[in-house]
Design a protein around this motif. Sequence first.
Motif, short mmCIF file in Angstrom:
data_model
loop_
_atom_site.label_atom_id
_atom_site.label_comp_id
_atom_site.label_asym_id
_atom_site.label_seq_id
_atom_site.Cartn_x
_atom_site.Cartn_y
_atom_site.Cartn_z
N GLU A 157 0.84 -1.19 0.00
CA GLU A 157 0.00 0.00 0.00
C GLU A 157 0.88 1.25 0.00
N THR A 158 0.25 2.39 -0.27
CA THR A 158 0.93 3.67 -0.18
C THR A 158 1.21 3.99 1.28
N ALA A 159 2.40 4.51 1.57
CA ALA A 159 2.77 4.83 2.95
C ALA A 159 1.88 5.93 3.49
N GLN A 160 1.59 5.85 4.79
CA GLN A 160 0.81 6.88 5.46
C GLN A 160 1.70 7.95 6.07
N GLY A 161 2.97 7.63 6.30
CA GLY A 161 3.92 8.58 6.87
C GLY A 161 4.99 8.92 5.86
N GLU A 162 6.24 9.01 6.33
CA GLU A 162 7.36 9.40 5.48
C GLU A 162 8.09 8.23 4.85
N ALA A 163 7.61 7.02 5.07
CA ALA A 163 8.25 5.84 4.48
C ALA A 163 7.95 5.76 2.98
N ASP A 164 8.60 4.82 2.30
CA ASP A 164 8.37 4.64 0.86
C ASP A 164 7.11 3.84 0.57
N PHE A 165 6.81 2.88 1.44
CA PHE A 165 5.65 2.02 1.25
C PHE A 165 5.06 1.63 2.60
N ARG A 166 3.86 1.12 2.55
CA ARG A 166 3.24 0.45 3.69
C ARG A 166 3.05 -1.01 3.31
N TYR A 167 3.24 -1.89 4.28
CA TYR A 167 3.26 -3.33 4.02
C TYR A 167 2.42 -4.02 5.08
N ARG A 168 1.37 -4.74 4.65
CA ARG A 168 0.48 -5.44 5.58
C ARG A 168 0.59 -6.94 5.36
N ILE A 169 0.50 -7.69 6.45
CA ILE A 169 0.72 -9.14 6.44
C ILE A 169 -0.49 -9.83 7.03
N PHE A 170 -1.02 -10.82 6.30
CA PHE A 170 -2.16 -11.59 6.77
C PHE A 170 -1.79 -13.07 6.75
N ASN A 171 -1.96 -13.73 7.89
CA ASN A 171 -1.67 -15.16 7.97
C ASN A 171 -2.71 -15.97 7.22
N ALA A 172 -2.43 -17.25 7.05
CA ALA A 172 -3.32 -18.13 6.30
C ALA A 172 -4.70 -18.25 6.94
N ASP A 173 -4.80 -17.96 8.24
CA ASP A 173 -6.10 -18.01 8.91
C ASP A 173 -6.90 -16.73 8.73
N GLY A 174 -6.37 -15.75 7.99
CA GLY A 174 -7.07 -14.51 7.71
C GLY A 174 -6.77 -13.39 8.69
N GLY A 175 -6.02 -13.67 9.74
CA GLY A 175 -5.70 -12.66 10.74
C GLY A 175 -4.50 -11.81 10.33
N GLU A 176 -4.55 -10.52 10.63
CA GLU A 176 -3.45 -9.61 10.32
C GLU A 176 -2.42 -9.66 11.45
N VAL A 177 -1.15 -9.70 11.07
CA VAL A 177 -0.05 -9.77 12.05
C VAL A 177 0.92 -8.62 11.82
N GLU A 178 1.89 -8.51 12.73
CA GLU A 178 2.73 -7.32 12.78
C GLU A 178 3.93 -7.35 11.84
N GLN A 179 4.52 -8.53 11.67
CA GLN A 179 5.83 -8.55 11.01
C GLN A 179 6.07 -9.89 10.34
N CYS A 180 6.92 -9.90 9.31
CA CYS A 180 7.31 -11.13 8.62
C CYS A 180 8.63 -10.88 7.92
N GLY A 181 9.69 -11.53 8.36
CA GLY A 181 11.02 -11.28 7.83
C GLY A 181 11.21 -11.78 6.41
N ASN A 182 10.79 -13.03 6.11
CA ASN A 182 10.89 -13.54 4.75
C ASN A 182 10.01 -12.71 3.81
N GLY A 183 8.85 -12.30 4.30
CA GLY A 183 7.97 -11.45 3.51
C GLY A 183 8.60 -10.11 3.19
N ALA A 184 9.36 -9.56 4.12
CA ALA A 184 10.02 -8.27 3.90
C ALA A 184 11.01 -8.37 2.75
#
Length: 296
Positions: A63-90
């Motif tokens: 997604e488009t960043a909401q602050g001064e970052a270049d991007f916003r990145y959201r992560i959803f687990n296979a169960d549909g829940g949103e989580v905070e972080q994912c290193g391989n995903g990054a």
Amino acid sequence: MLAIRLNQGSLRMKLKFTKMHGLGNDFVVIDGINQAVSLSSEQLRQLADRRYGIGCDQVLLIETAQGEADFRYRIFNADGGEVEQCGNGARCFVRYVYDRGLTAKTEIRVETRGGLIIPRLGSDGQISVNMGIPKFEPSRIPFMAEKRALTYSLDISNKQVKISVVSMGNPHAVQVVEDVNHASVLTEGPLIESHPRFPHRVNAGYMQVLDRRHIKLRVYERGAGETLSCGTGACAAVVSGIQRGLLEHGVKVSFRRGDLFVRWEGENQPVWMTGPAVTVFDGEIELKGQMERHEI
């Protein structure tokens, strides 16, 4: 202006995606900048389903960043829940946005639910990520304990398990085992994941120390089950091993499908993780949904 939200129902929506993986930890990556995306938990589970959908451990939304970052990145687990972080995903994230021309930078600043991360694409194709400073205070993980300690005893099925607890933007419980191949990952992992002392659940890591610069690791991930690799899990394992005096500051972390390299200089310093990211294929999927109109 009208926004369209799609939930389970009769309407059909076509969604473009890219399948990627980091050492077998696989993702459905969705560009939410150049196409309108609003997915229900049911639709996220449909995408992640390995028989009726695309199949993945996590869905990654750009997604488009909401602050001064270049991007916003959201992560959803296979169960549909949103989580905070994912290193391989990054790592897959920076590979995706660079290869698709969304940025010309080889180092980007990315907003996540767990805080800011800074992935860096190397000339050799390997990707390094500044994963931030690990957190150890129980209240910041969160973990139910009176005070911070090096290790904690956790009651699992009427036996005591010694764990280290750390947040890498998401919570991890790491234990040292003699042999990861015979560790009780699939039976004990779900019990640790949902243990009442972890109010937001937890990722359960099983670390075998080969020597002071090399470990093997298996991780039962919160909301996804055991995955072939886990970037934040690798960081958490190395950090806990260094704190316990078992490891040096630079460590190779071996999973079933390859290695990550993690470096941490100590308290109040960020953790750096390096490894590959691979694009598998592009596609388009049709999802069922029901249109709702929302003024924005």
